[in-house]
Design an enzyme around this catalytic site. Sequence first.
Site, PDB file in Angstrom:
ATOM      1  N   MET A 181      56.988  46.840  52.888  1.00  0.00           N
ATOM      2  CA  MET A 181      58.110  45.976  52.503  1.00  0.00           C
ATOM      3  C   MET A 181      58.513  46.095  51.036  1.00  0.00           C
ATOM      4  O   MET A 181      59.134  45.193  50.497  1.00  0.00           O
ATOM      5  CB  MET A 181      57.777  44.519  52.843  1.00  0.00           C
ATOM      6  CG  MET A 181      57.563  44.262  54.328  1.00  0.00           C
ATOM      7  SD  MET A 181      58.946  44.806  55.358  1.00  0.00           S
ATOM      8  CE  MET A 181      60.134  43.503  54.982  1.00  0.00           C
ATOM      9  N   ARG A 182      58.171  47.200  50.401  1.00  0.00           N
ATOM     10  CA  ARG A 182      58.597  47.380  49.003  1.00  0.00           C
ATOM     11  C   ARG A 182      59.537  48.551  48.892  1.00  0.00           C
ATOM     12  O   ARG A 182      59.422  49.520  49.644  1.00  0.00           O
ATOM     13  CB  ARG A 182      57.383  47.684  48.136  1.00  0.00           C
ATOM     14  CG  ARG A 182      56.661  46.456  47.700  1.00  0.00           C
ATOM     15  CD  ARG A 182      55.706  46.783  46.583  1.00  0.00           C
ATOM     16  NE  ARG A 182      56.399  47.104  45.337  1.00  0.00           N
ATOM     17  CZ  ARG A 182      55.774  47.391  44.201  1.00  0.00           C
ATOM     18  NH1 ARG A 182      54.466  47.434  44.151  1.00  0.00           N
ATOM     19  NH2 ARG A 182      56.453  47.648  43.115  1.00  0.00           N
ATOM     20  N   LEU A 235      60.690  51.925  47.357  1.00  0.00           N
ATOM     21  CA  LEU A 235      59.894  53.013  46.786  1.00  0.00           C
ATOM     22  C   LEU A 235      60.621  53.682  45.636  1.00  0.00           C
ATOM     23  O   LEU A 235      61.845  53.827  45.649  1.00  0.00           O
ATOM     24  CB  LEU A 235      59.583  54.047  47.880  1.00  0.00           C
ATOM     25  CG  LEU A 235      58.478  53.640  48.849  1.00  0.00           C
ATOM     26  CD1 LEU A 235      58.500  54.544  50.077  1.00  0.00           C
ATOM     27  CD2 LEU A 235      57.108  53.673  48.184  1.00  0.00           C
ATOM     28  N   HIS A 265      62.309  51.261  61.735  1.00  0.00           N
ATOM     29  CA  HIS A 265      63.152  50.093  61.461  1.00  0.00           C
ATOM     30  C   HIS A 265      63.587  49.493  62.795  1.00  0.00           C
ATOM     31  O   HIS A 265      63.995  50.220  63.702  1.00  0.00           O
ATOM     32  CB  HIS A 265      64.378  50.534  60.647  1.00  0.00           C
ATOM     33  CG  HIS A 265      65.277  49.388  60.285  1.00  0.00           C
ATOM     34  ND1 HIS A 265      64.968  48.493  59.286  1.00  0.00           N
ATOM     35  CD2 HIS A 265      66.459  48.979  60.815  1.00  0.00           C
ATOM     36  CE1 HIS A 265      65.940  47.585  59.201  1.00  0.00           C
ATOM     37  NE2 HIS A 265      66.849  47.857  60.115  1.00  0.00           N
ATOM     38  N   ARG A 280      56.955  49.512  39.942  1.00  0.00           N
ATOM     39  CA  ARG A 280      57.300  50.437  41.028  1.00  0.00           C
ATOM     40  C   ARG A 280      56.799  51.860  40.761  1.00  0.00           C
ATOM     41  O   ARG A 280      56.245  52.518  41.648  1.00  0.00           O
ATOM     42  CB  ARG A 280      58.822  50.445  41.228  1.00  0.00           C
ATOM     43  CG  ARG A 280      59.215  51.029  42.552  1.00  0.00           C
ATOM     44  CD  ARG A 280      60.704  50.980  42.758  1.00  0.00           C
ATOM     45  NE  ARG A 280      61.203  49.616  42.884  1.00  0.00           N
ATOM     46  CZ  ARG A 280      62.480  49.279  42.883  1.00  0.00           C
ATOM     47  NH1 ARG A 280      63.412  50.208  42.764  1.00  0.00           N
ATOM     48  NH2 ARG A 280      62.841  48.023  43.009  1.00  0.00           N
ATOM     49  N   ASN A 327      59.942  56.428  58.401  1.00  0.00           N
ATOM     50  CA  ASN A 327      59.978  54.962  58.411  1.00  0.00           C
ATOM     51  C   ASN A 327      60.375  54.505  59.813  1.00  0.00           C
ATOM     52  O   ASN A 327      61.062  55.233  60.538  1.00  0.00           O
ATOM     53  CB  ASN A 327      61.024  54.454  57.404  1.00  0.00           C
ATOM     54  CG  ASN A 327      61.103  52.942  57.373  1.00  0.00           C
ATOM     55  OD1 ASN A 327      60.087  52.249  57.380  1.00  0.00           O
ATOM     56  ND2 ASN A 327      62.326  52.412  57.350  1.00  0.00           N
ATOM     57  N   SER A 367      50.900  46.241  63.252  1.00  0.00           N
ATOM     58  CA  SER A 367      50.844  46.574  64.680  1.00  0.00           C
ATOM     59  C   SER A 367      51.339  47.999  64.940  1.00  0.00           C
ATOM     60  O   SER A 367      50.861  48.669  65.865  1.00  0.00           O
ATOM     61  CB  SER A 367      51.630  45.557  65.507  1.00  0.00           C
ATOM     62  OG  SER A 367      53.009  45.663  65.295  1.00  0.00           O
ATOM     63  N   ASN A 368      52.269  48.478  64.124  1.00  0.00           N
ATOM     64  CA  ASN A 368      52.670  49.891  64.272  1.00  0.00           C
ATOM     65  C   ASN A 368      51.561  50.830  63.811  1.00  0.00           C
ATOM     66  O   ASN A 368      51.354  51.894  64.411  1.00  0.00           O
ATOM     67  CB  ASN A 368      53.969  50.163  63.509  1.00  0.00           C
ATOM     68  CG  ASN A 368      55.179  49.725  64.301  1.00  0.00           C
ATOM     69  OD1 ASN A 368      55.539  50.363  65.288  1.00  0.00           O
ATOM     70  ND2 ASN A 368      55.793  48.626  63.895  1.00  0.00           N
TER      71      ASN A 368
HETATM   72  C1  GRF Z   1      58.282  46.295  62.322  1.00  0.00           C
HETATM   73  O1  GRF Z   1      59.246  45.587  63.052  1.00  0.00           O
HETATM   74  C2  GRF Z   1      58.888  47.487  61.622  1.00  0.00           C
HETATM   75  O2  GRF Z   1      59.905  48.096  62.354  1.00  0.00           O
HETATM   76  C3  GRF Z   1      59.445  46.869  60.378  1.00  0.00           C
HETATM   77  O3  GRF Z   1      58.490  45.910  59.984  1.00  0.00           O
HETATM   78  C4  GRF Z   1      57.759  45.481  61.141  1.00  0.00           C
HETATM   79  C5  GRF Z   1      56.332  45.743  60.858  1.00  0.00           C
HETATM   80  O4  GRF Z   1      55.478  45.262  61.856  1.00  0.00           O
HETATM   81  N1  GRF Z   1      59.729  47.887  59.401  1.00  0.00           N
HETATM   82  P1  GRF Z   1      53.950  45.719  61.876  1.00  0.00           P
HETATM   83  O5  GRF Z   1      53.374  45.391  60.493  1.00  0.00           O
HETATM   84  O6  GRF Z   1      53.890  47.181  62.182  1.00  0.00           O
HETATM   85  O7  GRF Z   1      53.314  44.882  62.940  1.00  0.00           O
END
Ligand code: GRF
Length: 224
Positions: free
Chosen positions: A89-90, A92, A108, A64, A106, A15-16
């Site tokens: 989610m890995r 780096l 967060h 990695r 990034n 979604s981001n």
């Molecule tokens: C978001 O909350 C981001 O901040 C975190 O993982 C989530 C990813 O969501 N690092 P999306 O895949 O962008 O929907």
Amino acid sequence: MERLKVGVLISGRGSNLQALIDAAADPAYPAEIAIVISNRADAAGLARAEAAGIPYRVIAESDRAAFAAAADRELRAANAGLVALAGFMRLLDTGFVAAWRDRMLNIHPSLLPAFPGLHPQRQALAAGVKFSGCTVHFVRAEVDSGPIVAQAVVSVEDGDDEDRLAARILAAEHRLYPLAARLVAEGRTRIIDGKVEIDGWRTPEFAALNPPERPLDPLVSTPG
Ligand code: GRF
């Protein structure tokens, strides 16, 4: 105007990524998404890249260093000048982090340096903070650390659970990431002593109180 080419790394929903794609749909936005890389073939975000006509690659390499080498090759082939981690989610490879130093962002879902790592919304609820939010930062070797470009604050409300808080923060993320990437793409960010200064930007001195000075809901009664 030459737009900065961005490579976005994802692992899931994306979604981001979508927020960045939507921002870049405006030709006046100073960056464009040149490539999307996922470490998972089943990442839903890949369909978003496809729908937007953006090239994407799956690098399902479990080693990695091998993942980093392949990702680096793809980013360079796409002429990326900036990497945006968006739900990637890995961990780096440190060489990759060094190679993209000050050119990798990034996002967060907490107000770093509070609550790094997994389940930041759960951590925020457990700590009982009245505000949480999200942070866009340049990436350093340590997880969820690095010079902070921008933050957005959301209230934590009584009765919140992890999902409600996460949804509220996510809505803020979708505004914050395009803004932060834009500031970087415009060359407005300078890193001085590990802190980001932003050229030509004024921010309000005072943002918010939680609880507010007066209840928003007139039915809230005073204890007694
Ligand atoms: C978001 O909350 C981001 O901040 C975190 O993982 C989530 C990813 O969501 N690092 P999306 O895949 O962008 O929907």
